[in-house]
Scaffold this motif. Structure first.
Motif, PDB file in Angstrom:
ATOM      1  N   ARG A 198      53.929  19.172  67.378  1.00  0.00           N
ATOM      2  CA  ARG A 198      54.293  20.420  66.699  1.00  0.00           C
ATOM      3  C   ARG A 198      54.262  20.171  65.195  1.00  0.00           C
ATOM      4  O   ARG A 198      54.800  19.163  64.718  1.00  0.00           O
ATOM      5  N   ILE A 199      53.658  21.067  64.447  1.00  0.00           N
ATOM      6  CA  ILE A 199      53.492  20.896  63.002  1.00  0.00           C
ATOM      7  C   ILE A 199      54.534  21.705  62.240  1.00  0.00           C
ATOM      8  O   ILE A 199      54.748  22.882  62.523  1.00  0.00           O
ATOM      9  N   VAL A 200      55.149  21.068  61.245  1.00  0.00           N
ATOM     10  CA  VAL A 200      55.955  21.777  60.249  1.00  0.00           C
ATOM     11  C   VAL A 200      55.011  22.105  59.092  1.00  0.00           C
ATOM     12  O   VAL A 200      54.519  21.207  58.401  1.00  0.00           O
ATOM     13  N   ARG A 201      54.766  23.370  58.873  1.00  0.00           N
ATOM     14  CA  ARG A 201      53.711  23.797  57.955  1.00  0.00           C
ATOM     15  C   ARG A 201      54.270  23.997  56.538  1.00  0.00           C
ATOM     16  O   ARG A 201      54.304  25.113  56.004  1.00  0.00           O
ATOM     17  N   TRP A 202      54.636  22.896  55.940  1.00  0.00           N
ATOM     18  CA  TRP A 202      55.185  22.897  54.587  1.00  0.00           C
ATOM     19  C   TRP A 202      54.135  23.359  53.572  1.00  0.00           C
ATOM     20  O   TRP A 202      54.426  24.142  52.666  1.00  0.00           O
ATOM     21  N   ALA A 203      52.906  22.898  53.716  1.00  0.00           N
ATOM     22  CA  ALA A 203      51.854  23.286  52.781  1.00  0.00           C
ATOM     23  C   ALA A 203      51.593  24.788  52.832  1.00  0.00           C
ATOM     24  O   ALA A 203      51.424  25.434  51.792  1.00  0.00           O
ATOM     25  N   GLU A 204      51.576  25.355  54.018  1.00  0.00           N
ATOM     26  CA  GLU A 204      51.342  26.796  54.154  1.00  0.00           C
ATOM     27  C   GLU A 204      52.512  27.591  53.570  1.00  0.00           C
ATOM     28  O   GLU A 204      52.306  28.653  52.967  1.00  0.00           O
ATOM     29  N   PHE A 205      53.712  27.092  53.764  1.00  0.00           N
ATOM     30  CA  PHE A 205      54.883  27.748  53.182  1.00  0.00           C
ATOM     31  C   PHE A 205      54.752  27.826  51.666  1.00  0.00           C
ATOM     32  O   PHE A 205      54.959  28.883  51.053  1.00  0.00           O
ATOM     33  N   LEU A 206      54.363  26.711  51.035  1.00  0.00           N
ATOM     34  CA  LEU A 206      54.229  26.677  49.585  1.00  0.00           C
ATOM     35  C   LEU A 206      53.061  27.521  49.094  1.00  0.00           C
ATOM     36  O   LEU A 206      53.096  28.060  47.981  1.00  0.00           O
ATOM     37  N   ALA A 207      52.012  27.643  49.922  1.00  0.00           N
ATOM     38  CA  ALA A 207      50.837  28.426  49.537  1.00  0.00           C
ATOM     39  C   ALA A 207      51.059  29.930  49.638  1.00  0.00           C
ATOM     40  O   ALA A 207      50.260  30.701  49.123  1.00  0.00           O
ATOM     41  N   ALA A 208      52.141  30.331  50.292  1.00  0.00           N
ATOM     42  CA  ALA A 208      52.379  31.756  50.517  1.00  0.00           C
ATOM     43  C   ALA A 208      52.588  32.522  49.215  1.00  0.00           C
ATOM     44  O   ALA A 208      52.180  33.680  49.087  1.00  0.00           O
ATOM     45  N   LYS A 209      53.230  31.858  48.215  1.00  0.00           N
ATOM     46  CA  LYS A 209      53.443  32.479  46.910  1.00  0.00           C
ATOM     47  C   LYS A 209      53.276  31.402  45.840  1.00  0.00           C
ATOM     48  O   LYS A 209      53.868  30.323  45.961  1.00  0.00           O
ATOM     49  N   PRO A 210      52.513  31.648  44.781  1.00  0.00           N
ATOM     50  CA  PRO A 210      52.311  30.635  43.747  1.00  0.00           C
ATOM     51  C   PRO A 210      53.609  30.125  43.136  1.00  0.00           C
ATOM     52  O   PRO A 210      53.706  28.952  42.773  1.00  0.00           O
ATOM     53  N   SER A 211      54.615  30.984  43.027  1.00  0.00           N
ATOM     54  CA  SER A 211      55.870  30.585  42.394  1.00  0.00           C
ATOM     55  C   SER A 211      56.617  29.520  43.190  1.00  0.00           C
ATOM     56  O   SER A 211      57.440  28.779  42.631  1.00  0.00           O
ATOM     57  N   LEU A 212      56.327  29.406  44.487  1.00  0.00           N
ATOM     58  CA  LEU A 212      57.042  28.446  45.318  1.00  0.00           C
ATOM     59  C   LEU A 212      56.726  27.010  44.938  1.00  0.00           C
ATOM     60  O   LEU A 212      57.558  26.117  45.134  1.00  0.00           O
ATOM     61  N   LEU A 213      55.549  26.764  44.402  1.00  0.00           N
ATOM     62  CA  LEU A 213      55.191  25.396  44.020  1.00  0.00           C
ATOM     63  C   LEU A 213      56.139  24.850  42.956  1.00  0.00           C
ATOM     64  O   LEU A 213      56.549  23.687  43.013  1.00  0.00           O
ATOM     65  N   THR A 214      56.494  25.679  41.993  1.00  0.00           N
ATOM     66  CA  THR A 214      57.412  25.225  40.952  1.00  0.00           C
ATOM     67  C   THR A 214      58.870  25.378  41.369  1.00  0.00           C
ATOM     68  O   THR A 214      59.727  24.610  40.928  1.00  0.00           O
ATOM     69  N   GLN A 215      59.163  26.343  42.209  1.00  0.00           N
ATOM     70  CA  GLN A 215      60.533  26.508  42.676  1.00  0.00           C
ATOM     71  C   GLN A 215      60.947  25.399  43.642  1.00  0.00           C
ATOM     72  O   GLN A 215      62.103  24.974  43.642  1.00  0.00           O
ATOM     73  N   CYS A 216      59.997  24.940  44.456  1.00  0.00           N
ATOM     74  CA  CYS A 216      60.327  23.996  45.537  1.00  0.00           C
ATOM     75  C   CYS A 216      59.973  22.546  45.232  1.00  0.00           C
ATOM     76  O   CYS A 216      60.494  21.643  45.890  1.00  0.00           O
ATOM     77  N   LEU A 217      59.086  22.323  44.255  1.00  0.00           N
ATOM     78  CA  LEU A 217      58.650  20.963  43.938  1.00  0.00           C
ATOM     79  C   LEU A 217      58.956  20.668  42.477  1.00  0.00           C
ATOM     80  O   LEU A 217      58.610  21.452  41.600  1.00  0.00           O
ATOM     81  N   ARG A 218      59.554  19.497  42.208  1.00  0.00           N
ATOM     82  CA  ARG A 218      59.937  19.193  40.831  1.00  0.00           C
ATOM     83  C   ARG A 218      58.868  18.453  40.051  1.00  0.00           C
ATOM     84  O   ARG A 218      58.880  18.460  38.823  1.00  0.00           O
ATOM     85  N   GLU A 219      57.945  17.762  40.687  1.00  0.00           N
ATOM     86  CA  GLU A 219      56.859  17.100  39.969  1.00  0.00           C
ATOM     87  C   GLU A 219      55.590  17.101  40.814  1.00  0.00           C
ATOM     88  O   GLU A 219      54.754  16.231  40.742  1.00  0.00           O
ATOM     89  N   GLY A 220      55.501  18.142  41.641  1.00  0.00           N
ATOM     90  CA  GLY A 220      54.325  18.296  42.471  1.00  0.00           C
ATOM     91  C   GLY A 220      54.375  17.552  43.785  1.00  0.00           C
ATOM     92  O   GLY A 220      53.430  17.619  44.573  1.00  0.00           O
TER      93      GLY A 220
END
Length: 241
Positions: A196-218
């Motif tokens: 079973r896959i946890v789709r973290w990449a897809e979650f972050l791709a859903a909205k551009p703002s999530l990359l900076t909200q959820c990741l501190r240095e990428g």
């Protein structure tokens, strides 16, 4: 947090775009840096979090979970254990090590399987450090599934890496190699019904703002926002019927 439907198309589109943009960088990579993300350093000297024998035995005997991860898991593992205990009364035994690629994480899984035996659920939060050598990753997923067998569930968190402190070329390579890792997880998902896959990449791709909200240095999650979002996806996957 609402359960998200898998959206592989977003990740594949992002990976394809990164691949096109990164051709020049890949062609200029040195022999020691074949894939543009650099070279993995000595992870054995980095921080780690490994459960005691008593915690491992308790998880095994009380329908708990074994977790094998990297630095994201070292940071987020304690909060995940708390969330699992409060949400589902589930215990978590961890073997998390910063900087570690998947092959030695699977070595640790094999060691625990031999030494302690396995519970019915295994969490693999590893793959981030395989961006430095993506082609070896698929064999380690196969190896994991062989160790675990067909009657236990493996939950695997996919990857999103684009280190913001690095050059633009390296960031592109990171994203391309992340997509490469994720495609190998998706391919394995077709082969193994108990994966079973946890789709973290897809979650972050859903909205551009999530990359900076959820990741501190990428790479690593922000605390508490990104940490809670990623852990919530993991919990949903682990306790789903």
């Amino acid at each position: 947090m609402k359960r998200l439907k898998p959206n592989r198309r977003q990740v594949l589109i992002a990976g394809a775009a990164a691949a096109v943009a990164g051709v020049a960088a890949a062609e200029s990579a040195t022999a020691a840096d074949l894939y543009g993300s650099g070279v993995l350093g000595d992870w054995t000297v980095l921080s780690r979090a490994i459960a005691t024998t008593a915690t491992i035995a308790y998880a095994r005997d009380h329908d708990g979970i074994y977790m094998f991860g990297d630095s994201i898991a070292v940071q987020d593992g304690k909060a995940l254990a708390t969330k699992l205990a409060s949400r589902a009364g589930v215990s978590l035994a961890v073997h998390n090590w910063s900087g570690r690629p998947t092959a030695p994480a699977v070595d640790a899984l094999e060691n625990w399987a031999t030494k302690y035996g396995l519970p019915r659920r295994i969490l693999m939060a590893t793959g981030t450090n395989d961006i430095f050598n993506p082609p070896v990753f698929a064999a380690q997923v196969d190896r994991t599934m062989k160790i675990v067998g067909p009657n236990r569930m493996v939950v695997w968190v996919n990857t999103q890496i684009s280190r913001t402190a690095m050059s633009a070329a390296v960031q592109v390579a990171d994203q391309r190699n992340s997509a490469w890792i994720n495609s190998q997880i998706h391919d394995a998902d077709k082969k193994y019904p108990n994966l079973r896959i946890v789709r973290w990449a897809e979650f972050l791709a859903a909205k551009p703002s999530l990359l900076t909200q959820c990741l501190r240095e990428g790479v690593h999650t922000t605390v508490p926002y990104g940490q809670d979002a990623r852990n919530e996806l993991i919990v949903q996957a682990l306790v789903a019927d």
